[in-house]
Design a protein around this motif. Sequence first.
Motif, short mmCIF file in Angstrom:
data_model
loop_
_atom_site.label_atom_id
_atom_site.label_comp_id
_atom_site.label_asym_id
_atom_site.label_seq_id
_atom_site.Cartn_x
_atom_site.Cartn_y
_atom_site.Cartn_z
N GLU A 6 42.58 20.68 -67.51
CA GLU A 6 42.78 21.33 -66.22
C GLU A 6 43.05 20.28 -65.15
N LEU A 7 44.19 20.40 -64.49
CA LEU A 7 44.51 19.48 -63.41
C LEU A 7 43.73 19.84 -62.15
N ARG A 8 43.39 18.81 -61.38
CA ARG A 8 42.61 19.00 -60.16
C ARG A 8 43.37 18.41 -58.98
N PHE A 9 43.19 19.02 -57.81
CA PHE A 9 43.93 18.59 -56.64
C PHE A 9 43.05 18.61 -55.39
N ASN A 10 43.23 17.59 -54.57
CA ASN A 10 42.69 17.56 -53.22
C ASN A 10 43.84 17.49 -52.23
N ALA A 11 43.70 18.16 -51.11
CA ALA A 11 44.62 17.95 -50.00
C ALA A 11 44.14 16.71 -49.26
N PHE A 12 45.01 15.72 -49.12
CA PHE A 12 44.62 14.42 -48.57
C PHE A 12 45.15 14.32 -47.15
N ASN A 13 44.25 14.18 -46.20
CA ASN A 13 44.64 14.22 -44.80
C ASN A 13 43.77 13.25 -44.02
N MET A 14 43.99 13.21 -42.72
CA MET A 14 43.25 12.30 -41.85
C MET A 14 43.22 12.90 -40.45
N THR A 15 42.16 12.63 -39.73
CA THR A 15 42.03 13.17 -38.37
C THR A 15 42.79 12.27 -37.39
N ALA A 16 44.11 12.25 -37.59
CA ALA A 16 45.01 11.41 -36.79
C ALA A 16 46.40 12.02 -36.85
N PRO A 17 47.27 11.70 -35.91
CA PRO A 17 48.62 12.25 -35.93
C PRO A 17 49.44 11.82 -37.15
N SER A 18 49.23 10.60 -37.64
CA SER A 18 49.92 10.11 -38.84
C SER A 18 48.91 9.68 -39.88
N HIS A 19 49.30 9.84 -41.14
CA HIS A 19 48.42 9.42 -42.22
C HIS A 19 49.15 8.40 -43.08
N ASN A 20 49.60 8.79 -44.27
CA ASN A 20 50.21 7.81 -45.17
C ASN A 20 51.68 7.55 -44.90
N TRP A 21 52.37 8.48 -44.25
CA TRP A 21 53.77 8.29 -43.93
C TRP A 21 53.91 8.35 -42.42
N ALA A 22 54.06 7.19 -41.81
CA ALA A 22 54.07 7.10 -40.35
C ALA A 22 55.30 7.80 -39.76
N GLY A 23 55.07 8.52 -38.68
CA GLY A 23 56.17 9.11 -37.94
C GLY A 23 56.44 10.57 -38.21
N LEU A 24 55.87 11.14 -39.27
CA LEU A 24 56.16 12.54 -39.57
C LEU A 24 55.62 13.50 -38.53
N TRP A 25 54.71 13.02 -37.67
CA TRP A 25 54.23 13.87 -36.57
C TRP A 25 55.38 14.28 -35.66
N SER A 26 56.48 13.51 -35.67
CA SER A 26 57.61 13.81 -34.78
C SER A 26 58.54 14.88 -35.34
N HIS A 27 58.31 15.31 -36.57
CA HIS A 27 59.14 16.35 -37.15
C HIS A 27 58.94 17.65 -36.38
N PRO A 28 60.01 18.37 -36.05
CA PRO A 28 59.85 19.57 -35.20
C PRO A 28 58.99 20.67 -35.81
N ARG A 29 58.82 20.67 -37.14
CA ARG A 29 57.99 21.70 -37.76
C ARG A 29 56.60 21.20 -38.09
N ASP A 30 56.27 19.99 -37.70
CA ASP A 30 54.95 19.43 -38.03
C ASP A 30 53.95 19.73 -36.94
N ALA A 31 52.74 20.13 -37.35
CA ALA A 31 51.69 20.51 -36.40
C ALA A 31 50.65 19.42 -36.20
N SER A 32 50.89 18.22 -36.73
CA SER A 32 49.85 17.19 -36.70
C SER A 32 49.53 16.65 -35.32
N ILE A 33 50.39 16.93 -34.34
CA ILE A 33 50.01 16.54 -32.98
C ILE A 33 48.79 17.31 -32.51
N ASP A 34 48.44 18.38 -33.21
CA ASP A 34 47.24 19.17 -32.88
C ASP A 34 46.07 18.80 -33.77
N TYR A 35 46.07 17.57 -34.30
CA TYR A 35 45.02 17.11 -35.21
C TYR A 35 43.62 17.22 -34.61
#
Length: 466
Positions: A6-35
Motif C-alpha cells: 500500500e502506497l502512502r502519501f503526505n501533502a508536503f507544505n510550509m507556512t510560507a508563500p514559497s516552499h520547494n519551488w520558489a516563485g510559484l506564489w506568483s501564479h495567478p491560480r495559486d492561493a499561497s499568498i494567503d498562507y
Amino acid sequence: MTGPRELRFNAFNMTAPSHNWAGLWSHPRDASIDYNTLDYWVDYAKTAERGLLDGIFLADVFGVYDVYSGNADAAALHAVQLPNADPTLLVSAMALVTRHLGFGITSNLTFEHPYQLARTFSTLDHLTKGRIGWNIVTGYLDSGARGMGLPAGRAHDDRYDAAEDLLTAAYKLWEGSWEDDAVRRDRGSRIFTDPAKLHRVLHEGPYFKVDGIHLAEPSPQRTPLLYQAGTSKRGRAFAARHAEAVFLNGQTKPILARAVREIREAAKAYGRDPYDIRLFAGATVIVAPTRAEANDLLEDYARHVDQTGQLALLSGWTGIDFSTYRPDQPIEYVESNAIQSMVENFTVRSDRPVNVSDLARLSRAGARSPFVVGSPQDVADELIAWAEDTDVDGFNLFRLVVPESLNAFVDLVVPELQSRGVYKTAYRDGTLREKLFPGRSPRLHTTHPGAGFRRSADTLRSDAAE
C-alpha cells in the motif's frame, strides 16, 4: 508480504508563500499568498483527507536564507520561505475539520527545551486525538542561531549529539513521568490525579537538564510519531535509532535506493525491524487528464518559478553560495554544516554533472527527487515503479500551485491507484501510529529506544520500596 504494498502519501507544505519551488506564489491560480489565514489551511486539510492522504507534513526553517550573495535580499524579494509562520499553531484548526488526517510538524530542537517541547506535543496529541507527529530537525542556518543570540549554529555532528540528549529527556517525560492510571477524574472523591502515580524526571545531560514532573497528562500516543529527514552518515544513524518515518530525497532511482538501503540496514544494526521505519521520498507530481495537458501545465508552472529565488533556496540548503557560480558550471562537493546529503546527491552520487542552471528550473534535471508529469495512468505507473525499484513506502507531495495541484492528485491519481489495489479506499481507525503501522499499539514499539523509559512493574515496585 502478500499482494502489492500500500502506497502512502503526505501533502508536503510550509507556512510560507514559497516552499520547494520558489516563485510559484506568483501564479495567478495559486492561493499561497494567503498562507497566514486559517481558511487556506482548513481547505487544504479537507482536500488531503478527501484524498485519504496519511497526513500533512509541514516543513519549517528557523532563520533566513542569507548564503546567496551573503545576504537575505533574494529571499525577501522572492519570498524564499520568508515570511515564515509557526506551523504548530495551525494544527488545532485543521484537526477540527478532519477525523483521520495526521499532522507532521517540524520543530527545531536546537532552540527548544525538552520540558517545554514535551508539553507542546502532548497538547497537540490530545487535541488531535493521537494524530500528531514531530519532524525532528536540528537546524542548519547560522542566521537562526544569530537570531537566538548565538554566534553560529552547532557543528553538523554536534547537532545530533544534542538531539540524542534532548530525546532522552523527552522520552523520560512522555513515557515515564505519569503512570497510565494516574488521572482518575473522580468527582465523587474529588481526586483528579493520584500523586502517588506521578514521577519526577531527573535528567542531567551534556546539553539539557530537567528536574520536574511532565506538565501534560498522558496523551493517546504519549510520544508523538517521530519523523526525521537526516540522511547524512550521522543523520542516518540518528534516524535508524529513533525515527518511525523518514523523509528522504534522491533524483535518480539508484541514489534513492541506496539511501533507503542504508537506513534500513542501520535500523537492523540497532536491533529494529528495518520495516519499522516508513520511508517517504519527496515527489513533484504534475497530473492532468491527458499527457499533453500535463505537459502544458508543466510549461505554465515553470514560467513562474523564480530562478534567483530557487538558487537562494538551494544556497541555504547546501551552504554553497551559488551566486558565485556560472550557470553552466557543475556543482562541486563542499563539506559544510548545511544539508550534507543534498550536496552528496548532486555531486559524488550523481551519474552526471549537475549544473547550477539545472537546479534553477522546474524540471526533472532541477528536481532533487522523483519528478512525475503525465496522465493519471502515467503518474501511477511511475510512482509504483519508484516504490518497487527503491523500496520506499510512499511519497511527500511537494506543494506546487495551491489548491489545484493537490486537487488534481486527489481527483485523478488516487482513483487510479485504488483501481490497481495499491492505495486504501478508507481510513483505518486509530492514532497516526496505528494507521502507519496497522495492528500496532498507539504507543512506541517495544524495540524503540523510547519504550525503554516506560515504568514497568519492576520499576514501580522499586519506587514503592524507596
